[in-house]
Design a protein around this motif. Structure first.
Motif, PDB file in Angstrom:
ATOM      1  N   GLN A  35       0.829  -1.210   0.000  1.00 30.41           N
ATOM      2  CA  GLN A  35       0.000   0.000   0.000  1.00 30.41           C
ATOM      3  C   GLN A  35       0.861   1.256   0.000  1.00 30.41           C
ATOM      4  O   GLN A  35       0.525   2.249  -0.650  1.00 30.41           O
ATOM      5  CB  GLN A  35      -0.920   0.013   1.216  1.00 30.41           C
ATOM      6  CG  GLN A  35      -2.024  -1.017   1.171  1.00 30.41           C
ATOM      7  CD  GLN A  35      -2.901  -0.932   2.401  1.00 30.41           C
ATOM      8  OE1 GLN A  35      -3.355   0.151   2.756  1.00 30.41           O
ATOM      9  NE2 GLN A  35      -3.123  -2.063   3.054  1.00 30.41           N
ATOM     10  N   ALA A  36       1.966   1.222   0.721  1.00 30.36           N
ATOM     11  CA  ALA A  36       2.846   2.392   0.803  1.00 30.36           C
ATOM     12  C   ALA A  36       3.382   2.779  -0.572  1.00 30.36           C
ATOM     13  O   ALA A  36       3.572   3.969  -0.855  1.00 30.36           O
ATOM     14  CB  ALA A  36       4.001   2.116   1.765  1.00 30.36           C
ATOM     15  N   ALA A  37       3.602   1.789  -1.426  1.00 30.54           N
ATOM     16  CA  ALA A  37       4.131   2.072  -2.768  1.00 30.54           C
ATOM     17  C   ALA A  37       3.224   3.019  -3.537  1.00 30.54           C
ATOM     18  O   ALA A  37       3.695   3.807  -4.360  1.00 30.54           O
ATOM     19  CB  ALA A  37       4.326   0.766  -3.543  1.00 30.54           C
ATOM     20  N   THR A  38       1.934   2.968  -3.264  1.00 29.01           N
ATOM     21  CA  THR A  38       1.000   3.829  -3.996  1.00 29.01           C
ATOM     22  C   THR A  38       1.139   5.301  -3.614  1.00 29.01           C
ATOM     23  O   THR A  38       0.693   6.171  -4.354  1.00 29.01           O
ATOM     24  CB  THR A  38      -0.463   3.391  -3.771  1.00 29.01           C
ATOM     25  OG1 THR A  38      -0.805   3.587  -2.400  1.00 29.01           O
ATOM     26  CG2 THR A  38      -0.674   1.941  -4.167  1.00 29.01           C
ATOM     27  N   PHE A  39       1.760   5.571  -2.482  1.00 32.45           N
ATOM     28  CA  PHE A  39       1.900   6.946  -2.012  1.00 32.45           C
ATOM     29  C   PHE A  39       3.262   7.565  -2.346  1.00 32.45           C
ATOM     30  O   PHE A  39       3.478   8.743  -2.089  1.00 32.45           O
ATOM     31  CB  PHE A  39       1.687   7.015  -0.495  1.00 32.45           C
ATOM     32  CG  PHE A  39       0.314   6.583  -0.079  1.00 32.45           C
ATOM     33  CD1 PHE A  39      -0.777   7.418  -0.265  1.00 32.45           C
ATOM     34  CD2 PHE A  39       0.107   5.341   0.484  1.00 32.45           C
ATOM     35  CE1 PHE A  39      -2.054   7.017   0.109  1.00 32.45           C
ATOM     36  CE2 PHE A  39      -1.159   4.926   0.868  1.00 32.45           C
ATOM     37  CZ  PHE A  39      -2.240   5.767   0.677  1.00 32.45           C
ATOM     38  N   LYS A  40       4.153   6.769  -2.899  1.00 32.09           N
ATOM     39  CA  LYS A  40       5.512   7.236  -3.155  1.00 32.09           C
ATOM     40  C   LYS A  40       5.698   7.522  -4.631  1.00 32.09           C
ATOM     41  O   LYS A  40       5.304   6.744  -5.480  1.00 32.09           O
ATOM     42  CB  LYS A  40       6.514   6.210  -2.644  1.00 32.09           C
ATOM     43  CG  LYS A  40       6.370   6.032  -1.128  1.00 32.09           C
ATOM     44  CD  LYS A  40       7.308   5.007  -0.581  1.00 32.09           C
ATOM     45  CE  LYS A  40       7.103   4.855   0.920  1.00 32.09           C
ATOM     46  NZ  LYS A  40       8.003   3.848   1.484  1.00 32.09           N
ATOM     47  N   HIS A  90       9.292  -3.278  -6.802  1.00 27.17           N
ATOM     48  CA  HIS A  90       8.560  -3.980  -7.864  1.00 27.17           C
ATOM     49  C   HIS A  90       7.119  -3.463  -7.954  1.00 27.17           C
ATOM     50  O   HIS A  90       6.606  -3.235  -9.052  1.00 27.17           O
ATOM     51  CB  HIS A  90       8.576  -5.494  -7.639  1.00 27.17           C
ATOM     52  CG  HIS A  90       9.906  -6.119  -7.851  1.00 27.17           C
ATOM     53  ND1 HIS A  90      10.532  -6.163  -9.077  1.00 27.17           N
ATOM     54  CD2 HIS A  90      10.754  -6.704  -6.978  1.00 27.17           C
ATOM     55  CE1 HIS A  90      11.701  -6.756  -8.956  1.00 27.17           C
ATOM     56  NE2 HIS A  90      11.865  -7.095  -7.695  1.00 27.17           N
ATOM     57  N   ALA A  91       6.491  -3.284  -6.807  1.00 28.57           N
ATOM     58  CA  ALA A  91       5.120  -2.761  -6.799  1.00 28.57           C
ATOM     59  C   ALA A  91       5.083  -1.346  -7.350  1.00 28.57           C
ATOM     60  O   ALA A  91       4.192  -0.991  -8.138  1.00 28.57           O
ATOM     61  CB  ALA A  91       4.548  -2.792  -5.377  1.00 28.57           C
ATOM     62  N   HIS A  92       6.045  -0.552  -6.972  1.00 30.01           N
ATOM     63  CA  HIS A  92       6.109   0.840  -7.442  1.00 30.01           C
ATOM     64  C   HIS A  92       6.323   0.881  -8.948  1.00 30.01           C
ATOM     65  O   HIS A  92       5.684   1.666  -9.654  1.00 30.01           O
ATOM     66  CB  HIS A  92       7.237   1.580  -6.708  1.00 30.01           C
ATOM     67  CG  HIS A  92       7.270   3.031  -6.967  1.00 30.01           C
ATOM     68  ND1 HIS A  92       8.081   3.585  -7.932  1.00 30.01           N
ATOM     69  CD2 HIS A  92       6.574   4.055  -6.434  1.00 30.01           C
ATOM     70  CE1 HIS A  92       7.887   4.887  -7.959  1.00 30.01           C
ATOM     71  NE2 HIS A  92       6.986   5.207  -7.036  1.00 30.01           N
ATOM     72  N   ALA A  93       7.199   0.012  -9.452  1.00 36.50           N
ATOM     73  CA  ALA A  93       7.450  -0.032 -10.900  1.00 36.50           C
ATOM     74  C   ALA A  93       6.198  -0.458 -11.646  1.00 36.50           C
ATOM     75  O   ALA A  93       5.880   0.110 -12.712  1.00 36.50           O
ATOM     76  CB  ALA A  93       8.595  -1.007 -11.194  1.00 36.50           C
ATOM     77  N   ALA A  94       5.462  -1.403 -11.115  1.00 33.19           N
ATOM     78  CA  ALA A  94       4.222  -1.845 -11.763  1.00 33.19           C
ATOM     79  C   ALA A  94       3.199  -0.715 -11.782  1.00 33.19           C
ATOM     80  O   ALA A  94       2.509  -0.520 -12.778  1.00 33.19           O
ATOM     81  CB  ALA A  94       3.657  -3.071 -11.032  1.00 33.19           C
ATOM     82  N   LEU A  95       3.115   0.028 -10.692  1.00 29.41           N
ATOM     83  CA  LEU A  95       2.184   1.167 -10.648  1.00 29.41           C
ATOM     84  C   LEU A  95       2.604   2.266 -11.620  1.00 29.41           C
ATOM     85  O   LEU A  95       1.759   2.874 -12.282  1.00 29.41           O
ATOM     86  CB  LEU A  95       2.104   1.746  -9.242  1.00 29.41           C
ATOM     87  CG  LEU A  95       1.422   0.869  -8.199  1.00 29.41           C
ATOM     88  CD1 LEU A  95       1.666   1.425  -6.803  1.00 29.41           C
ATOM     89  CD2 LEU A  95      -0.072   0.789  -8.483  1.00 29.41           C
TER      90      LEU A  95
END
Length: 98
Positions: A35-40, A90-95
């Motif tokens: 979830q944090a990745a969505t805020f960065k 990885h999550a951030h890159a996908a987003l």
């Protein structure tokens, strides 16, 4: 809660129970990391070395409060944080690819 065991089997049984709890907590932490990745906005925000050091200082203090080795807790947390940073990257890159 300190437990006095009378056999190695009993020690292992208690460790297995703790491991189940630790893995469940890691799953919960991992969900929050995702979830944090969505805020960065950037990968630097994900790596956040200053935040890592804040967490390390906090858990070292907690270790002292509960009778754990601050050195062991720090080593475990550094390894855990590094793994979660990789997951979050990885999550951030996908987003970002969306």
């Amino acid at each position: 809660m300190d437990v006095r065991c009378t056999s190695i089997e009993e020690v292992r049984q208690h460790i297995d129970h703790i491991d189940r709890d630790v893995v469940a907590l890691l799953a919960r932490r991992g969900n929050l990391v995702a979830q944090a990745a969505t805020f960065k906005k950037t990968t630097d925000d994900v790596r956040a070395p200053a935040r890592v050091e804040q967490v390390i200082a906090k858990v070292r203090a907690m270790a002292g409060e509960v009778g754990a080795s601050p050195e062991v807790v720090e080593q475990v947390y550094r390894a855990m944080i590094a793994a979660f940073i990789e997951q979050e990257l990885h999550a951030h890159a996908a987003l970002s690819a969306r």
